[in-house]
Design a protein around this motif. Structure first.
Motif, PDB file in Angstrom:
ATOM      1  N   LEU A 173       0.838  -1.200   0.000  1.00 51.68           N
ATOM      2  CA  LEU A 173       0.000   0.000   0.000  1.00 51.68           C
ATOM      3  C   LEU A 173       0.873   1.250   0.000  1.00 51.68           C
ATOM      4  CD1 LEU A 173      -2.788   1.367   0.233  1.00 51.68           C
ATOM      5  CD2 LEU A 173      -2.617   1.085   2.726  1.00 51.68           C
ATOM      6  N   GLY A 174       0.898   1.942  -1.141  1.00 53.15           N
ATOM      7  CA  GLY A 174       1.727   3.131  -1.292  1.00 53.15           C
ATOM      8  C   GLY A 174       0.925   4.411  -1.174  1.00 53.15           C
ATOM      9  N   THR A 175       1.610   5.484  -0.835  1.00 54.35           N
ATOM     10  CA  THR A 175       0.971   6.784  -0.656  1.00 54.35           C
ATOM     11  C   THR A 175       1.402   7.758  -1.746  1.00 54.35           C
ATOM     12  OG1 THR A 175       2.759   7.700   0.697  1.00 54.35           O
ATOM     13  CG2 THR A 175       1.050   6.412   1.852  1.00 54.35           C
ATOM     14  N   HIS A 176       0.715   8.900  -1.794  1.00 59.24           N
ATOM     15  CA  HIS A 176       1.107   9.951  -2.725  1.00 59.24           C
ATOM     16  C   HIS A 176       2.514  10.450  -2.392  1.00 59.24           C
ATOM     17  CE1 HIS A 176      -2.712  10.545  -4.922  1.00 59.24           C
ATOM     18  NE2 HIS A 176      -3.236  10.033  -3.828  1.00 59.24           N
ATOM     19  N   ARG A 177       2.836  10.550  -1.110  1.00 59.41           N
ATOM     20  CA  ARG A 177       4.190  10.990  -0.745  1.00 59.41           C
ATOM     21  C   ARG A 177       5.240  10.000  -1.245  1.00 59.41           C
ATOM     22  NH1 ARG A 177       5.688  14.632   3.137  1.00 59.41           N
ATOM     23  NH2 ARG A 177       3.886  14.274   4.501  1.00 59.41           N
ATOM     24  N   ASN A 178       4.932   8.697  -1.149  1.00 62.14           N
ATOM     25  CA  ASN A 178       5.862   7.699  -1.687  1.00 62.14           C
ATOM     26  C   ASN A 178       6.203   8.007  -3.139  1.00 62.14           C
ATOM     27  OD1 ASN A 178       4.252   4.819  -0.051  1.00 62.14           O
ATOM     28  ND2 ASN A 178       5.784   6.239   0.729  1.00 62.14           N
ATOM     29  N   MET A 179       5.173   8.266  -3.941  1.00 55.20           N
ATOM     30  CA  MET A 179       5.388   8.473  -5.376  1.00 55.20           C
ATOM     31  C   MET A 179       6.050   9.810  -5.664  1.00 55.20           C
ATOM     32  SD  MET A 179       2.089   6.707  -7.152  1.00 55.20           S
ATOM     33  CE  MET A 179       2.967   6.401  -8.678  1.00 55.20           C
ATOM     34  N   MET A 180       5.698  10.842  -4.902  1.00 55.86           N
ATOM     35  CA  MET A 180       6.310  12.148  -5.121  1.00 55.86           C
ATOM     36  C   MET A 180       7.768  12.147  -4.670  1.00 55.86           C
ATOM     37  SD  MET A 180       3.963  13.819  -6.656  1.00 55.86           S
ATOM     38  CE  MET A 180       3.656  12.198  -7.363  1.00 55.86           C
ATOM     39  N   THR A 181       8.082  11.353  -3.647  1.00 51.73           N
ATOM     40  CA  THR A 181       9.478  11.193  -3.243  1.00 51.73           C
ATOM     41  C   THR A 181      10.275  10.577  -4.378  1.00 51.73           C
ATOM     42  OG1 THR A 181       8.909  10.951  -0.892  1.00 51.73           O
ATOM     43  CG2 THR A 181      11.018  10.022  -1.606  1.00 51.73           C
ATOM     44  N   ASN A 182       9.713   9.547  -5.002  1.00 52.46           N
ATOM     45  CA  ASN A 182      10.409   8.892  -6.104  1.00 52.46           C
ATOM     46  C   ASN A 182      10.597   9.836  -7.287  1.00 52.46           C
ATOM     47  OD1 ASN A 182      11.384   6.089  -7.020  1.00 52.46           O
ATOM     48  ND2 ASN A 182      10.166   6.809  -8.751  1.00 52.46           N
ATOM     49  N   LEU A 183       9.609  10.689  -7.530  1.00 50.87           N
ATOM     50  CA  LEU A 183       9.714  11.671  -8.610  1.00 50.87           C
ATOM     51  C   LEU A 183      10.923  12.578  -8.386  1.00 50.87           C
ATOM     52  CD1 LEU A 183       8.458  13.082 -11.110  1.00 50.87           C
ATOM     53  CD2 LEU A 183       7.099  14.447  -9.519  1.00 50.87           C
ATOM     54  N   MET A 184      11.114  13.035  -7.159  1.00 54.23           N
ATOM     55  CA  MET A 184      12.262  13.883  -6.842  1.00 54.23           C
ATOM     56  C   MET A 184      13.570  13.090  -6.917  1.00 54.23           C
ATOM     57  SD  MET A 184      11.017  16.948  -6.198  1.00 54.23           S
ATOM     58  CE  MET A 184      12.258  17.800  -5.206  1.00 54.23           C
ATOM     59  N   SER A 185      13.549  11.868  -6.379  1.00 49.30           N
ATOM     60  CA  SER A 185      14.768  11.049  -6.376  1.00 49.30           C
ATOM     61  C   SER A 185      15.232  10.722  -7.783  1.00 49.30           C
ATOM     62  CB  SER A 185      14.528   9.753  -5.589  1.00 49.30           C
ATOM     63  OG  SER A 185      14.341  10.021  -4.213  1.00 49.30           O
ATOM     64  N   ALA A 186      14.287  10.563  -8.720  1.00 46.89           N
ATOM     65  CA  ALA A 186      14.647  10.249 -10.101  1.00 46.89           C
ATOM     66  C   ALA A 186      15.485  11.355 -10.731  1.00 46.89           C
ATOM     67  CB  ALA A 186      13.383  10.010 -10.927  1.00 46.89           C
ATOM     68  N   ALA A 187      15.313  12.590 -10.249  1.00 39.69           N
ATOM     69  CA  ALA A 187      16.059  13.728 -10.793  1.00 39.69           C
ATOM     70  C   ALA A 187      17.353  13.996 -10.029  1.00 39.69           C
ATOM     71  CB  ALA A 187      15.174  14.980 -10.750  1.00 39.69           C
ATOM     72  N   TYR A 188      17.580  13.246  -8.969  1.00 41.73           N
ATOM     73  CA  TYR A 188      18.691  13.570  -8.074  1.00 41.73           C
ATOM     74  C   TYR A 188      20.057  13.150  -8.618  1.00 41.73           C
ATOM     75  CZ  TYR A 188      21.266  14.383  -3.779  1.00 41.73           C
ATOM     76  OH  TYR A 188      22.157  14.863  -2.862  1.00 41.73           O
ATOM     77  N   ALA A 189      20.162  11.933  -9.167  1.00 46.52           N
ATOM     78  CA  ALA A 189      21.471  11.407  -9.576  1.00 46.52           C
ATOM     79  C   ALA A 189      22.194  12.299 -10.585  1.00 46.52           C
ATOM     80  CB  ALA A 189      21.328   9.983 -10.118  1.00 46.52           C
ATOM     81  N   PRO A 190      21.519  12.827 -11.615  1.00 42.63           N
ATOM     82  CA  PRO A 190      22.245  13.701 -12.554  1.00 42.63           C
ATOM     83  C   PRO A 190      22.819  14.951 -11.889  1.00 42.63           C
ATOM     84  CG  PRO A 190      20.156  12.977 -13.500  1.00 42.63           C
ATOM     85  CD  PRO A 190      20.140  12.572 -12.070  1.00 42.63           C
ATOM     86  N   ALA A 191      22.080  15.520 -10.931  1.00 41.75           N
ATOM     87  CA  ALA A 191      22.576  16.710 -10.229  1.00 41.75           C
ATOM     88  C   ALA A 191      23.803  16.362  -9.385  1.00 41.75           C
ATOM     89  CB  ALA A 191      21.470  17.301  -9.355  1.00 41.75           C
TER      90      ALA A 191
END
Length: 578
Positions: free
Chosen positions: A229-247
């Protein structure tokens, strides 16, 4: 100007800089289910907020599928229309469940965003499942509506009397016999008419970051699957994390991360993994939608077709599990296609051979490959390894994203020193609430916010994680622990090996011996004895497989791309010593 001395900055310093006050990845501490947790301060609040962004991308292509093109505007209107059907016809409200059981069709995205936009909980179901398996997930989740394609509808027919749903919506299904199902095009129109639908705003469901958003069923090897059972915060965290490695990679090489450019060319990506998996949904569908990217769907994975689409659609990134990347690299038609548009290749979900990085750089000179580690229960991304870090540590899954805490523990849950082997525990805002209607399983898997991954790892002083094995897959030969990934890595280092899986062969005295199943690369030849000698040069004698079965066909995998070791173990029992 890049610093000539790499790395220009430590991982810890890069994290501090990128997450400092006023920076895009700034963090703050909030209490989630009674536990103080670091979160991205600037993360969007929920999926509804992301959905509304789609309206602004207008006539850009969003989804390309087998010659069909669906732009953002038409997609947005179709989602609004289906959301109204959910609410007005079937009474779907915030917190109700909507199941999706179909292959990667454009309608999958429409069904997902329609549920998310009105606060319903989406239940993506493994489309490879049997009718009984589909029925179990629909019933266990208490889904009120299920959206299917024609093939899944046929599989569910014998189970219709067991489904307690308000409605079944079928996309791309034959008119006869639809039975109890309603055709999607009768409800919202045909794709060519989506542009004429209303784009009036949907009612606000009053979502909060920690409201429930998804139930993804885990592909357990034994027993019934569990719904994470996932939450909106779970998915929004992943959205931010996906952009983190290139930075982070920019800082590591002494460069300043570029500011977002609204006029930059549209990103394009080949979708080769299922949307019903956390990688496909969380780490591809949602970020590409949020960023106005183009997603090119494949009806079925095929490396030759992938190369055609890369050339035709000027694909900038592709990936999947490592075996998919190997198949593209090894394609006899590789040189016949223009792959110069590719800038990124990412993969995960299974161990990857260190040599894969070298091969990618040879055939895609401008590509920065990357891999990572995550689980359904971590809402996809937990660690990331990319650019120079990956080239220097190709056997690692990388360090954690900054909102995640990691620790390696022994059998009693005590943390072990850096470099020692233990089970990986993970804590952060990406950890799911638990398992749907399974409090005992939740309590076993999560302790004070720490998820027990079940993976055996070691972690170095800088926090780079090295995945060694699933705890349950580790071999014990005469009391000696043998990590399958280590032996697989040795096999992968041979140029004739395209894919490999190491499994236990039962032994009367030793308990278990090392066995392996290997797929030979096209156009290559190797004998079992050659491979044994190769492994013997790299590893201790007791780790050398006693039997290596050579195959020319792909190894069996599930829909998520993971090798079906349970099936291979059964196959290899024929070599057991009684």
């Amino acid at each position: 100007m890049a610093d000539t001395k790499w790395p220009a900055m430590s991982i810890a310093d890069a994290n501090r800089l990128l997450t400092a006050p006023g920076m895009p990845f700034e963090m703050e501490t909030v209490t989630i289910r009674g536990i103080p947790t670091r979160v991205y301060k600037n993360a969007p609040p929920h999926l509804r907020a992301i959905f509304e962004l789609g309206k602004g991308w207008g006539k850009r292509d969003f989804i390309v599928y087998e010659g069909e093109r669906l732009d953002f505007d038409s997609h947005y209107r179709a989602v609004c229309a289906l959301a109204r059907v959910y609410a007005d016809r079937f009474g779907i409200r915030k917190g109700d469940r909507v199941a999706i059981a179909m292959r990667n069709f454009p309608e999958w995205s429409i069904a997902f965003w329609a549920a998310a936009a009105i606060g319903a909980i989406t239940v993506p179901i493994n489309a490879w499942g049997s009718g009984a398996e589909l029925e179990y997930c629909i019933t266990d989740s208490g889904s009120k509506v299920v959206v299917v394609d024609g093939e899944r509808l046929d599989r569910l027919r014998p189970h219709m009397s067991d489904l307690k749903v308000a409605g079944i919506i079928a996309a791309r299904a034959s008119r006869e016999p639809l039975g109890d199902a309603l055709a999607l095009e009768d409800l919202i129109g045909k794709p060519e008419d989506y542009a004429k639908l209303s784009d009036a705003a949907l009612p606000d469901p009053g979502l909060e970051p920690d409201d429930d958003a998804t139930i993804f069923y885990t592909s357990g090897t034994t027993g019934k699957p569990k719904g994470a059972l996932g939450t909106h915060r779970n998915m929004m965290t992943n959205l931010m994390s996906a952009a983190y490695a290139p930075a982070r990679a920019c800082l590591r090489r002494g460069e300043t991360p570029p500011a977002p450019d609204p006029d930059a060319p549209q990103r394009s990506m080949l979708l080769s993994v299922p949307l019903f998996h956390a990688t496909g949904c969380h780490s591809i569908l949602v970020p590409m939608y949020a960023g106005g990217g183009k997603l090119v769907f494949m009806h079925k994975w095929n490396p030759e077709r992938a190369l055609e689409l890369i050339e035709q659609e000027h694909i900038q990134s592709f990936g999947g599990v490592p075996a998919m990347v190997w198949q593209v690299l090894e394609s006899p038609n590789f040189a016949l296609h223009d792959t110069s548009s590719v800038e990124a290749i990412g993969y995960g979900g299974a161990p990857s051979a260190p040599d894969l990085v070298t091969r990618i750089k040879q055939q895609f000179p401008k590509v920065q490959p990357g891999n990572g580690y995550g689980l359904t229960e971590t809402s996809s991304i937990t660690t990331q390894n990319s650019a120079e870090d990956y080239e220097n540590r190709p056997e690692s899954a990388g360090p954690a994203v900054p909102v995640c805490d990691l620790k390696v523990v022994d059998e009693k849950g005590n943390e072990v020193p850096a470099g020692q082997v233990g089970e990986l525990w993970i804590k952060g805002p990406n950890i799911v609430k638990g398992y749907w209607n399974k409090p005992e399983a939740t309590a076993t898997a999560i302790t004070d916010g720490w998820l027990h991954s079940g993976d055996l790892v070691r972690m170095d002083e800088e926090g780079f994680v090295f995945i060694l094995d699933r705890a349950k897959d580790m071999l014990i030969r005469g009391g000696e622990n043998i990590y399958c990934v280590e032996v697989e890595g040795a096999l992968y280092a041979h140029p004739a090996v395209m894919d490999a899986a190491v499994v236990a062969i039962p032994h009367k005295v030793l308990g278990e011996e090392v066995g392996a199943v290997v797929q030979i690369a096209p156009g290559k030849e190797v004998s079992e004895e050659e491979l044994k000698a190769h492994v013997r040069r790299l590893l201790a004698a007791f780790k050398v497989p006693v039997k290596i079965e050579l195959r020319h066909e792909p190894l069996p995998r599930n829909a998520n791309g993971k090798i079906l070791k349970t099936e291979l173990r059964e196959d290899m029992k024929k070599y057991a010593t009684n």
